[in-house]
Design an enzyme around this catalytic site. Structure first.
Site, PDB file in Angstrom:
ATOM      1  N   GLU A   6       0.776  -1.255   0.009  1.00  0.00           N
ATOM      2  CA  GLU A   6       0.108  -0.228   0.030  1.00  0.00           C
ATOM      3  C   GLU A   6       0.695   1.351   0.104  1.00  0.00           C
ATOM      4  OE1 GLU A   6      -3.011  -0.559   2.837  1.00  0.00           O
ATOM      5  OE2 GLU A   6      -3.384  -2.701   2.157  1.00  0.00           O
ATOM      6  N   HIS A  18     -17.553 -11.051   6.940  1.00  0.00           N
ATOM      7  CA  HIS A  18     -16.222 -10.285   7.059  1.00  0.00           C
ATOM      8  C   HIS A  18     -15.391 -10.933   8.195  1.00  0.00           C
ATOM      9  CE1 HIS A  18     -13.706  -6.844   8.233  1.00  0.00           C
ATOM     10  NE2 HIS A  18     -13.366  -6.870   7.285  1.00  0.00           N
ATOM     11  N   HIS A  19     -14.213 -11.219   7.999  1.00  0.00           N
ATOM     12  CA  HIS A  19     -13.241 -11.462   9.102  1.00  0.00           C
ATOM     13  C   HIS A  19     -12.170 -10.630   9.053  1.00  0.00           C
ATOM     14  CE1 HIS A  19     -14.888 -16.065   8.590  1.00  0.00           C
ATOM     15  NE2 HIS A  19     -15.506 -15.467   9.468  1.00  0.00           N
ATOM     16  N   GLU A  20     -11.827  -9.837   9.821  1.00  0.00           N
ATOM     17  CA  GLU A  20     -10.722  -9.053  10.127  1.00  0.00           C
ATOM     18  C   GLU A  20      -9.587 -10.147  11.010  1.00  0.00           C
ATOM     19  OE1 GLU A  20      -9.000  -6.250   8.699  1.00  0.00           O
ATOM     20  OE2 GLU A  20      -7.520  -7.183   9.960  1.00  0.00           O
ATOM     21  N   HIS A  47      -8.289  -8.977   1.868  1.00  0.00           N
ATOM     22  CA  HIS A  47      -7.490  -7.634   2.122  1.00  0.00           C
ATOM     23  C   HIS A  47      -6.261  -7.658   2.667  1.00  0.00           C
ATOM     24  CE1 HIS A  47     -10.552  -4.326   0.752  1.00  0.00           C
ATOM     25  NE2 HIS A  47     -10.881  -5.454   0.196  1.00  0.00           N
ATOM     26  N   GLU A  48      -5.387  -6.750   2.371  1.00  0.00           N
ATOM     27  CA  GLU A  48      -3.909  -7.019   2.873  1.00  0.00           C
ATOM     28  C   GLU A  48      -3.456  -8.499   2.512  1.00  0.00           C
ATOM     29  OE1 GLU A  48      -6.147  -4.156   4.394  1.00  0.00           O
ATOM     30  OE2 GLU A  48      -6.403  -6.009   5.583  1.00  0.00           O
ATOM     31  N   GLU A  88      -7.268  -6.710  -2.307  1.00  0.00           N
ATOM     32  CA  GLU A  88      -6.925  -5.501  -2.471  1.00  0.00           C
ATOM     33  C   GLU A  88      -5.608  -5.576  -2.936  1.00  0.00           C
ATOM     34  OE1 GLU A  88      -7.396  -2.027   1.110  1.00  0.00           O
ATOM     35  OE2 GLU A  88      -6.183  -3.771   1.489  1.00  0.00           O
ATOM     36  N   GLU A  99      -9.863   3.488   0.500  1.00  0.00           N
ATOM     37  CA  GLU A  99      -9.900   3.923   1.889  1.00  0.00           C
ATOM     38  C   GLU A  99      -8.768   4.988   2.051  1.00  0.00           C
ATOM     39  OE1 GLU A  99      -9.064   0.212   3.766  1.00  0.00           O
ATOM     40  OE2 GLU A  99      -6.669   0.273   3.203  1.00  0.00           O
TER      41      GLU A  99
HETATM   42  C1  NOJ Z   1      -8.487  -2.764   5.972  1.00  0.00           C
HETATM   43  C2  NOJ Z   1      -9.224  -2.843   4.678  1.00  0.00           C
HETATM   44  O1  NOJ Z   1      -8.854  -2.839   3.582  1.00  0.00           O
HETATM   45  C3  NOJ Z   1     -10.601  -2.233   4.931  1.00  0.00           C
HETATM   46  O2  NOJ Z   1     -11.626  -2.234   3.778  1.00  0.00           O
HETATM   47  C4  NOJ Z   1     -11.316  -2.793   6.171  1.00  0.00           C
HETATM   48  O3  NOJ Z   1     -12.474  -1.946   6.378  1.00  0.00           O
HETATM   49  C5  NOJ Z   1     -10.353  -2.680   7.410  1.00  0.00           C
HETATM   50  N1  NOJ Z   1      -9.226  -3.130   7.199  1.00  0.00           N
HETATM   51  C6  NOJ Z   1     -10.989  -3.196   8.567  1.00  0.00           C
HETATM   52  O4  NOJ Z   1     -11.235  -4.656   8.416  1.00  0.00           O
HETATM   53 CA    CA Z   2      -6.220  -2.102   3.277  1.00  0.00          CA
END
Ligand code: NOJ
Ligand code: CA
Length: 674
Positions: free
Chosen positions: A172, A374-376, A454-455, A473, A479
């Site tokens: 990024e 969603h899974h962060e 993402h990431e 991503e 963002e």
């Molecule tokens: C980074 C992601 O790119 C974003 O889309 C997301 O909202 C946040 N992380 C939280 O998970």
């Molecule tokens: Ca991101």
């Protein structure tokens, strides 16, 4: 067709037994020459006799067996060719032509041996190492170096577009436009303009069970493979008898030729998942931008975004406007406190009190709208691994067919607990994570779930093999315009089109209509016009596209919103028509199973005019061109909303003049009339 070439019939050049083998592209223009001059395996690439890559080293080094490079000579080779095509279940192009010439070159030193398999297409080359089980190499193999080089001819006159590798912010970074010699340690795809005007993109295909290849510039013009290591310093851990990912060089006479190349997909394995009709492209909205703007929070409290009522409101909005899904971030326990640093407390099955998973998924079903999961993980991948089966089962039980995953953690800070209970920190693009990302994709596939990472690890075309890896991503997305320091500059998208996008689809999340949430003179805002936000849906390919803004901002501009409602995300074919790296690009795409075409064009910080031929349209057909363009007074800084919507009747014999404002754009739907 297979020809075997014995040692005796090899074309002999140079001194003392040095050999040289050439492989031509099907059209004969691009040539790879492999040689073992001074017992050093190497290759060169030229286009119409113009050198592009000069003598570039080949080879690997192993912890136990030493170097497989210097001292090795060519012993034999086999050739074959292919002229076929295959179909993508979804994609930017339905039918992909795979036409190439192939040669496997065997190298040996005494009893030690390895092979390099080369494929030459009209649009570039790919090669990979094949190391068989052999005496002294029967079990575990640790790779400690990869010697692969890409030596750019006339490098002092070449230009490069790149982001740094091994940095804290993963992929990024803002793309840099520099003389080639300033590109130090870079990620791929790495885009270069050779002195002849030919454009090159160095990347890799089918990155599976191996470390990502980044590139390190040693002497000026010499880029050496720089594999991202494990936490213990080893680069790659294999079992004897393995192949590496493909090292690729796409070659285009013009910049847009790189965008029109399908080389990366062609070097991936066919679909391994069987029937994938359950993988659905589409458009979605979600509880997302409000958190990035600070109107809502992921964590609990007054501003909690992921509530049942808010989800139902988004589902109503989605159903009314033809969206397939609603993404909800922040519904599960673990977001309170500093979630960025606290991945171990995420619980992927436990909802906050104000979110009712049963209710929202039932409601979605009744409205024909899917909940998008969603899974962060915040990079705590062992915590995720331990809960993965249960978490995917839970989603499957609720009819969730798409999950966005997240690995927010600094580069080198992915936390894993090894088999002995010891905590290790890994890179997002090391072999451990390459395997971890794919594990999530294959586990999800078993439950009919598609993954949007993402990431992520960079894309290397694995969507061909695992079509449920639907997007990712892996670059600065929208963002950054909410909170990035600095936000994405006006040239960002014209840069992405010729760099990151060469790897595959990106979940950029376009479509921000309120461009001045901090005032138009605020630092953080999308540095684009409104028309450019629409153009992103065509320019930045992804089979899933978000309408990222808040519903109220779409309700305020229904005419512009119409384009987002109309634009599809699955295409019959795509053609990059015009553009220069980091300056501008125009792309036309035909909707899958339809006669309609769409066009998107974006500019950098400069206003510009150019003319495109409409000869991609079907001959003899009339089309209504529904044009969304920058107004005469538009500029991204102080007048971004000045947009003209006009309709014209056109046909394939005509040309269209496009006028783009500073950081402007144009989006067109060509609706077939007869
Ligand atoms: C980074 C992601 O790119 C974003 O889309 C997301 O909202 C946040 N992380 C939280 O998970
Ligand atoms: Ca991101």
């Amino acid at each position: 067709m297979r020809l075997t070439c014995s040692l005796l019939s090899l074309f002999l050049v140079g001194g003392a037994g040095a050999q040289s083998l050439s492989l031509h592209s099907p059209d004969g223009h691009l040539v790879v020459t492999i040689s073992d001059d001074n017992n050093q395996p190497s290759y060169q690439v030229s286009l119409d006799n113009q050198p592009l890559l000069s003598d570039s080293r080949l080879g690997l080094a192993f912890k136990q067996q030493g170097e497989f490079s210097q001292g090795f000579a060519i012993t034999s080779s086999t050739r074959s060719k292919s002229d076929s095509s295959w179909q993508q279940p979804w994609g930017e192009q339905q039918v992909i032509v795979d036409k190439h010439q192939q040669m496997t070159v065997n190298f040996s030193r005494g009893k030690q041996q390895f092979a390099v398999n080369f494929k030459v297409f009209n649009d570039g080359i790919g090669f990979r190492y094949e190391v068989k089980k052999q005496q002294g190499m029967t079990d575990n193999v640790d790779i400690t170096n990869e010697y692969t080089e890409f030596v750019i001819d006339s490098s002092d006159q070449a230009q490069a577009w790149w982001i740094p590798a091994r940095g804290w912010n993963r992929y990024e970074y803002i793309y840099r436009d520099t003389p080639l010699h300033e590109a130090a340690r870079v990620h791929t795809p790495f885009t270069i303009k050779h002195v002849s005007g030919v454009h090159l993109s160095i990347h890799e295909a089918a990155l599976v069970d191996y470390a990502a290849m980044t590139l390190n510039q040693r002497r000026d013009g010499t880029f050496k493979a720089d594999l991202t290591p494990w936490s213990d310093g080893v680069l790659v851990k294999k079992k004897a008898g393995f192949t590496t990912p493909w090292r690729t060089v796409q070659v285009g006479r013009k910049a847009v030729d790189l965008v029109n190349s399908h080389l990366i997909l062609n070097l991936n394995e066919p679909n391994k998942l069987g029937d994938v009709s359950w993988v659905k492209p589409g458009k979605y909205v979600g509880i997302w931008w409000g958190m990035h703007l600070g109107e809502n929070t992921w964590g609990s409290g007054d501003k909690h975004g992921a509530t049942t009522s808010e989800t139902l409101r988004y589902m109503d909005f989605a159903a009314k406007n033809g969206f397939d899904g609603v993404l909800v971030e922040g519904w599960n326990i673990g977001w309170d406190g500093s979630w960025f640093h606290n991945g171990d407390v995420f619980d992927f099955s436990q909802a906050y009190d104000d979110f009712d998973l049963d209710r929202v998924s039932q409601y979605g079903k009744s409205k024909g709208v899917r909940l998008i999961g969603h899974h962060e993980t915040s990079g705590s991948v062992t915590n995720y691994r331990q809960q993965m089966d249960a978490a995917y089962d839970l989603y499957q039980q609720h009819g969730v067919t798409q999950v966005k995953t997240g690995y927010v953690a600094d580069g080198g800070d992915i936390k894993r607990i090894d088999a002995r209970g010891i905590t290790r920190h890994e890179w997002h693009d090391g072999q451990f994570m390459v395997n971890e990302y794919l594990h999530s994709v294959t586990q999800a596939a078993k439950r009919g779930i598609s993954i949007n990472t993402h990431e992520p690890i960079k894309d290397t075309g694995l969507r061909r093999t695992y079509p449920n890896w639907i997007s990712r991503e892996g670059a600065r997305g929208q963002e950054f315009n909410a909170w990035g320091t600095p936000p994405n500059p006006p040239e960002h998208v014209a840069m992405l089109a010729f760099t990151r996008m060469l790897a595959g689809p990106m979940d950029f999340t376009p479509g921000i209509f309120d461009l001045g949430f901090n005032g138009l003179d605020g630092v953080n805002r999308p540095q684009t016009t409104l028309a450019k936000q629409l153009a992103l849906y065509v320019v930045l390919y992804s089979p899933i596209q978000m309408a990222a803004d808040l519903p109220r901002n779409y309700q305020a501009r229904p005419k512009a919103f119409q384009f987002i409602k109309d634009v599809p995300t699955d295409w019959q074919q795509s053609i990059a028509l015009a553009g220069e790296v980091g300056d501008y690009i125009a792309i036309a795409r035909q909707q899958r199973n339809s006669q309609d075409w769409f066009l998107g064009a974006v500019s950098d910080e400069n206003a510009r005019e150019f003319t495109i031929k409409l000869d991609f349209l079907t001959k003899g057909k009339r089309y209504q061109a529904q044009i969304y363009r920058d107004g005469a007074d538009a500029n991204w800084l102080s007048n971004p909303y000045d947009m003209v919507i006009e309709h014209k009747i056109v046909n394939s014999a005509q040309q269209l003049k496009l006028a783009l404002a500073t950081s402007g754009g144009v989006a067109i739907r060509f609706k077939a009339l007869d």
